[in-house]
Design a protein around this motif. Structure first.
Motif, PDB file in Angstrom:
ATOM      1  N   LYS A 335      56.111 -34.514  -8.389  1.00 27.34           N
ATOM      2  CA  LYS A 335      57.532 -34.766  -8.139  1.00 27.34           C
ATOM      3  C   LYS A 335      58.348 -34.533  -9.416  1.00 27.34           C
ATOM      4  CE  LYS A 335      57.047 -35.959  -3.848  1.00 27.34           C
ATOM      5  NZ  LYS A 335      57.618 -35.129  -2.760  1.00 27.34           N
ATOM      6  N   ASP A 336      59.666 -34.571  -9.278  1.00 25.60           N
ATOM      7  CA  ASP A 336      60.560 -34.447 -10.429  1.00 25.60           C
ATOM      8  C   ASP A 336      60.621 -35.803 -11.126  1.00 25.60           C
ATOM      9  OD1 ASP A 336      62.535 -34.008 -12.293  1.00 25.60           O
ATOM     10  OD2 ASP A 336      64.114 -33.507 -10.844  1.00 25.60           O
ATOM     11  N   VAL A 337      59.562 -36.117 -11.843  1.00 28.04           N
ATOM     12  CA  VAL A 337      59.415 -37.449 -12.430  1.00 28.04           C
ATOM     13  C   VAL A 337      60.488 -37.685 -13.497  1.00 28.04           C
ATOM     14  CG1 VAL A 337      57.846 -39.019 -13.608  1.00 28.04           C
ATOM     15  CG2 VAL A 337      56.944 -37.381 -11.939  1.00 28.04           C
ATOM     16  N   GLU A 350      64.341 -52.919 -17.833  1.00 24.77           N
ATOM     17  CA  GLU A 350      62.980 -52.679 -18.297  1.00 24.77           C
ATOM     18  C   GLU A 350      62.193 -52.037 -17.150  1.00 24.77           C
ATOM     19  OE1 GLU A 350      61.846 -56.159 -21.348  1.00 24.77           O
ATOM     20  OE2 GLU A 350      62.707 -56.887 -19.461  1.00 24.77           O
ATOM     21  N   ILE A 351      61.166 -51.274 -17.526  1.00 23.35           N
ATOM     22  CA  ILE A 351      60.392 -50.561 -16.507  1.00 23.35           C
ATOM     23  C   ILE A 351      58.898 -50.791 -16.737  1.00 23.35           C
ATOM     24  CG2 ILE A 351      60.480 -48.402 -17.871  1.00 23.35           C
ATOM     25  CD1 ILE A 351      60.465 -46.862 -15.197  1.00 23.35           C
ATOM     26  N   VAL A 352      58.210 -51.109 -15.648  1.00 21.47           N
ATOM     27  CA  VAL A 352      56.753 -51.255 -15.673  1.00 21.47           C
ATOM     28  C   VAL A 352      56.172 -50.045 -14.954  1.00 21.47           C
ATOM     29  CG1 VAL A 352      54.788 -52.706 -15.067  1.00 21.47           C
ATOM     30  CG2 VAL A 352      57.007 -53.768 -15.560  1.00 21.47           C
ATOM     31  N   VAL A 353      55.469 -49.185 -15.683  1.00 19.17           N
ATOM     32  CA  VAL A 353      54.897 -47.975 -15.080  1.00 19.17           C
ATOM     33  C   VAL A 353      53.445 -48.249 -14.712  1.00 19.17           C
ATOM     34  CG1 VAL A 353      56.485 -46.414 -16.250  1.00 19.17           C
ATOM     35  CG2 VAL A 353      54.302 -46.960 -17.322  1.00 19.17           C
ATOM     36  N   THR A 354      53.057 -47.706 -13.564  1.00 21.82           N
ATOM     37  CA  THR A 354      51.724 -47.967 -13.045  1.00 21.82           C
ATOM     38  C   THR A 354      51.313 -46.813 -12.147  1.00 21.82           C
ATOM     39  OG1 THR A 354      50.387 -49.640 -11.898  1.00 21.82           O
ATOM     40  CG2 THR A 354      52.634 -49.320 -11.093  1.00 21.82           C
ATOM     41  N   ARG A 355      50.304 -47.020 -11.314  1.00 16.59           N
ATOM     42  CA  ARG A 355      49.894 -45.983 -10.357  1.00 16.59           C
ATOM     43  C   ARG A 355      49.719 -46.614  -8.993  1.00 16.59           C
ATOM     44  NH1 ARG A 355      45.895 -42.474 -11.370  1.00 16.59           N
ATOM     45  NH2 ARG A 355      45.617 -42.255  -9.133  1.00 16.59           N
ATOM     46  N   ASN A 356      49.807 -45.771  -7.944  1.00 19.99           N
ATOM     47  CA  ASN A 356      49.562 -46.250  -6.585  1.00 19.99           C
ATOM     48  C   ASN A 356      48.172 -45.815  -6.123  1.00 19.99           C
ATOM     49  OD1 ASN A 356      49.837 -43.537  -5.537  1.00 19.99           O
ATOM     50  ND2 ASN A 356      52.073 -43.789  -5.568  1.00 19.99           N
ATOM     51  N   LEU A 367      52.756 -41.036 -17.461  1.00 19.30           N
ATOM     52  CA  LEU A 367      54.016 -41.601 -16.981  1.00 19.30           C
ATOM     53  C   LEU A 367      54.658 -42.477 -18.055  1.00 19.30           C
ATOM     54  CD1 LEU A 367      56.076 -42.029 -14.741  1.00 19.30           C
ATOM     55  CD2 LEU A 367      54.543 -43.745 -13.725  1.00 19.30           C
ATOM     56  N   ALA A 368      53.841 -43.240 -18.749  1.00 20.34           N
ATOM     57  CA  ALA A 368      54.357 -44.102 -19.819  1.00 20.34           C
ATOM     58  C   ALA A 368      54.960 -43.279 -20.944  1.00 20.34           C
ATOM     59  CB  ALA A 368      53.239 -45.005 -20.347  1.00 20.34           C
ATOM     60  N   ALA A 369      54.286 -42.200 -21.315  1.00 17.67           N
ATOM     61  CA  ALA A 369      54.793 -41.350 -22.400  1.00 17.67           C
ATOM     62  C   ALA A 369      56.155 -40.765 -22.036  1.00 17.67           C
ATOM     63  CB  ALA A 369      53.786 -40.238 -22.694  1.00 17.67           C
ATOM     64  N   LEU A 370      56.282 -40.315 -20.788  1.00 14.83           N
ATOM     65  CA  LEU A 370      57.553 -39.748 -20.337  1.00 14.83           C
ATOM     66  C   LEU A 370      58.631 -40.828 -20.274  1.00 14.83           C
ATOM     67  CD1 LEU A 370      58.944 -37.175 -19.396  1.00 14.83           C
ATOM     68  CD2 LEU A 370      58.076 -37.602 -17.089  1.00 14.83           C
ATOM     69  N   ALA A 371      58.261 -42.006 -19.779  1.00 13.55           N
ATOM     70  CA  ALA A 371      59.223 -43.113 -19.681  1.00 13.55           C
ATOM     71  C   ALA A 371      59.691 -43.548 -21.069  1.00 13.55           C
ATOM     72  CB  ALA A 371      58.599 -44.289 -18.941  1.00 13.55           C
ATOM     73  N   GLU A 372      58.790 -43.567 -22.042  1.00 11.22           N
ATOM     74  CA  GLU A 372      59.162 -43.988 -23.395  1.00 11.22           C
ATOM     75  C   GLU A 372      60.153 -43.022 -24.034  1.00 11.22           C
ATOM     76  OE1 GLU A 372      55.355 -44.415 -25.218  1.00 11.22           O
ATOM     77  OE2 GLU A 372      54.958 -46.355 -24.228  1.00 11.22           O
ATOM     78  N   GLU A 373      60.035 -41.727 -23.710  1.00 10.18           N
ATOM     79  CA  GLU A 373      61.006 -40.748 -24.210  1.00 10.18           C
ATOM     80  C   GLU A 373      62.411 -41.043 -23.690  1.00 10.18           C
ATOM     81  OE1 GLU A 373      59.958 -36.725 -23.386  1.00 10.18           O
ATOM     82  OE2 GLU A 373      57.919 -36.929 -24.182  1.00 10.18           O
ATOM     83  N   ILE A 374      62.481 -41.544 -22.460  1.00 11.53           N
ATOM     84  CA  ILE A 374      63.783 -41.744 -21.802  1.00 11.53           C
ATOM     85  C   ILE A 374      64.316 -43.153 -22.022  1.00 11.53           C
ATOM     86  CG2 ILE A 374      64.902 -41.811 -19.523  1.00 11.53           C
ATOM     87  CD1 ILE A 374      62.839 -39.554 -18.730  1.00 11.53           C
ATOM     88  N   PHE A 375      63.443 -44.162 -21.961  1.00  9.53           N
ATOM     89  CA  PHE A 375      63.860 -45.565 -22.063  1.00  9.53           C
ATOM     90  C   PHE A 375      63.752 -46.122 -23.484  1.00  9.53           C
ATOM     91  CE2 PHE A 375      63.269 -45.227 -17.552  1.00  9.53           C
ATOM     92  CZ  PHE A 375      63.986 -46.242 -16.968  1.00  9.53           C
ATOM     93  N   GLY A 376      62.892 -45.534 -24.286  1.00  7.68           N
ATOM     94  CA  GLY A 376      62.565 -46.120 -25.582  1.00  7.68           C
ATOM     95  C   GLY A 376      61.353 -47.024 -25.468  1.00  7.68           C
ATOM     96  N   TYR A 381      56.697 -50.894 -20.141  1.00 11.82           N
ATOM     97  CA  TYR A 381      55.433 -51.620 -20.088  1.00 11.82           C
ATOM     98  C   TYR A 381      54.467 -50.808 -19.233  1.00 11.82           C
ATOM     99  CZ  TYR A 381      58.406 -55.360 -21.813  1.00 11.82           C
ATOM    100  OH  TYR A 381      59.281 -56.092 -22.559  1.00 11.82           O
ATOM    101  N   GLN A 382      53.264 -50.695 -19.695  1.00 12.42           N
ATOM    102  CA  GLN A 382      52.249 -49.892 -19.015  1.00 12.42           C
ATOM    103  C   GLN A 382      51.167 -50.799 -18.449  1.00 12.42           C
ATOM    104  OE1 GLN A 382      50.734 -46.777 -21.523  1.00 12.42           O
ATOM    105  NE2 GLN A 382      48.944 -46.389 -20.222  1.00 12.42           N
ATOM    106  N   VAL A 383      50.993 -50.725 -17.110  1.00 12.51           N
ATOM    107  CA  VAL A 383      49.977 -51.555 -16.444  1.00 12.51           C
ATOM    108  C   VAL A 383      49.193 -50.652 -15.501  1.00 12.51           C
ATOM    109  CG1 VAL A 383      49.551 -53.546 -14.978  1.00 12.51           C
ATOM    110  CG2 VAL A 383      51.457 -53.600 -16.594  1.00 12.51           C
ATOM    111  N   GLU A 384      47.887 -50.676 -15.597  1.00 17.80           N
ATOM    112  CA  GLU A 384      47.057 -49.695 -14.891  1.00 17.80           C
ATOM    113  C   GLU A 384      47.100 -49.856 -13.369  1.00 17.80           C
ATOM    114  OE1 GLU A 384      44.938 -46.293 -14.778  1.00 17.80           O
ATOM    115  OE2 GLU A 384      45.641 -47.234 -16.630  1.00 17.80           O
ATOM    116  N   ARG A 385      47.118 -51.100 -12.889  1.00 16.86           N
ATOM    117  CA  ARG A 385      47.031 -51.338 -11.436  1.00 16.86           C
ATOM    118  C   ARG A 385      48.357 -51.857 -10.901  1.00 16.86           C
ATOM    119  NH1 ARG A 385      41.696 -53.969  -9.419  1.00 16.86           N
ATOM    120  NH2 ARG A 385      43.247 -55.341  -8.525  1.00 16.86           N
ATOM    121  N   LEU A 386      48.681 -51.430  -9.669  1.00 15.94           N
ATOM    122  CA  LEU A 386      49.965 -51.808  -9.080  1.00 15.94           C
ATOM    123  C   LEU A 386      50.074 -53.314  -8.872  1.00 15.94           C
ATOM    124  CD1 LEU A 386      52.696 -50.967  -7.885  1.00 15.94           C
ATOM    125  CD2 LEU A 386      51.546 -50.615  -5.685  1.00 15.94           C
ATOM    126  N   ASP A 387      49.006 -53.968  -8.410  1.00 14.83           N
ATOM    127  CA  ASP A 387      49.095 -55.414  -8.188  1.00 14.83           C
ATOM    128  C   ASP A 387      49.410 -56.154  -9.489  1.00 14.83           C
ATOM    129  OD1 ASP A 387      46.596 -54.831  -9.259  1.00 14.83           O
ATOM    130  OD2 ASP A 387      45.471 -56.155  -7.914  1.00 14.83           O
TER     131      ASP A 387
END
Length: 430
Positions: A335-337, A350-356, A367-376, A381-387
């Motif tokens: 997708k156009d992430v 704030e944004i918590v990036v994870t996977r489904n 995803l975290a690397a891309l988010a950090e470029e945009i959000f700082g 926050y990077q969390v491996e599991r969605l739950d």
């Protein structure tokens, strides 16, 4: 029987058409309202179904993808097929599937589901079927049906690898559901899409109804649990319609749904206004800016492209007075992430990036690397599991205190929305 993965797409109707022939063309045994577009298809399909059911018609609904259970995709009388019936329908068509397979034309996963829906609706039998395309239009398996009414919701860039690199090309693919002599209900479109759709309608001798011209939203105001609408449709004006969904995009979907039902209805008289009000009062659209928890407020939304995210964020801003918003995001890597994250950045604290749960889910590190470029760095926050990611976001809100006015938005994919609903026990999407 293994049918491959759903997202493998080969542009042909040959296999599904051959199967429909040996099944006796069940898709021609009832009128069809066919719904295509980039965003809003499922919500619009569900609204059309609800109005038709309020008119005491037996309705079949086919939508995709599902949120939790595959059975959600095929609905009769407002309810998914039971487990027993789902298996029974598959077993009924299985010998015919094998016939086509044996000819070297192996049917795909989505083609099989589409055939099951058409067969189940004919067997019910339904008075009308509301059919959502899977992807595109011309070569979508659902296009073996001839929609008496074609509805095309807003078109934007999505599935560019399959449908084309620009709005006009994508619109050309989706315009394929417009059949000779049909009525076409067009949501507001970008000009390149509108031109393509109008040209196709003219070529097919179709009657055109355009949002903002022949029908539309005359007015809307916020209401408890949704919005109060004034709708101008093809045959009349409908006042004080309470829609229990949020956002201008859902108001537009409601206008399109109402126009579609009027277009299917014989005569020039408007629908009973009270019937229309009762129908919209019952509308649900699971996973579409759905409140799945209160205290703190947790919203789940299936937006998975920039157009969908934009509509969602506008609705959140309008309908929820959050002092702080934390997003939980898991997206498909195709997708156009970047576009999605850039739209989220001004709205989300704030944004918590994870996977489904999908194998197509973007790697969390990427995803975290891309988010950090945009959000700082300090907002990601990077969390491996969605739950665990959901628990982290809710914990962050709880830490702010009971009266912080903060909320959580879980978004990025239909799969993300479905997973979150399951984890938060929101129930089956009927």
């Amino acid at each position: 029987m293994e049918r491959g993965v759903e997202w493998n797409f080969e542009p042909t109707l040959d296999r599904i058409a051959a199967l429909m022939d040996v099944l006796g063309s069940p898709q021609h045994s009832y009128p069809v309202v066919h719904v295509a577009g980039t965003n809003g298809k499922s919500s619009t399909t569900r609204m059309i179904e609800t109005i038709l059911r309020e008119r005491n018609l037996r309705v079949g609904r086919f939508t995709s993808p599902h949120l939790i259970s595959m059975r959600e995709r095929i609905s009769v009388d407002g309810a998914p097929l039971s487990e027993e019936r789902f298996v029974e329908v598959y077993e009924d068509i299985a010998p015919y599937l094998q016939m086509i397979d044996a000819q070297g034309r192996r049917l795909s996963f989505f083609e099989t589901l589409t055939a099951m829906a058409f067969a189940a609706f004919a067997d019910a039998p339904v008075d009308v079927a509301v059919i959502e395309t899977g992807m595109g239009g011309s070569f979508d398996a659902t296009n073996v049906a001839d929609g008496a009414v074609a509805v095309i919701t807003p078109i934007s860039l999505d599935h560019v690898d399959y449908l084309g690199p620009d709005i006009a090309t994508i619109a050309g693919e989706k315009a394929g559901i417009i059949k000779p002599g049909a009525t076409v209900v067009l949501a507001q479109q970008e000009l390149p899409a509108a031109e393509v759709l109008m040209r196709r309608a003219a070529e097919m001798g179709a009657t055109v109804a355009r949002e903002g011209l022949e029908f539309g939203v005359l007015g809307r105001e916020l209401a408890i649990g949704g919005q109060l609408l004034r709708l101008q449709s093809l045959k009349g004006t409908y006042e004080e319609v309470l829609l229990p969904l949020y956002g201008a995009h859902q108001a537009s979907n409601a206008a399109c749904a109402l126009a579609a039902v009027e277009a299917l209805t014989v005569g020039d008289d408007p629908l009973d206004p009270e019937l229309v009000r009762q129908a919209f009062l019952q509308v649900t659209s699971p996973g579409r800016l759905e409140i799945v928890r209160r205290g703190p407020t947790v919203l789940v939304d299936a937006a998975h492209n920039p157009g969908g995210i934009q509509a969602t964020l506008e609705a959140v801003q309008e309908s929820f007075d959050f002092a702080k918003l934390i997003a939980v995001v898991a997206v498909f890597e195709d997708k156009d992430v970047q576009g999605i994250l850039e739209l989220l950045e001004p709205m989300v604290d704030e944004i918590v990036v994870t996977r489904n749960s999908s194998p197509r889910s973007m790697d969390v590190d990427d995803l975290a690397a891309l988010a950090e470029e945009i959000f700082g760095l300090d907002r990601v926050y990077q969390v491996e599991r969605l739950d665990s990611a959901i628990d982290r976001a809710i914990g962050m809100v709880d830490a702010l205190g009971e009266f912080s006015g903060a909320g959580v938005l879980i978004t990025g994919s239909v799969v993300t929305a479905g997973d979150a609903r399951l984890l938060l026990k929101a129930g089956e999407a009927t």
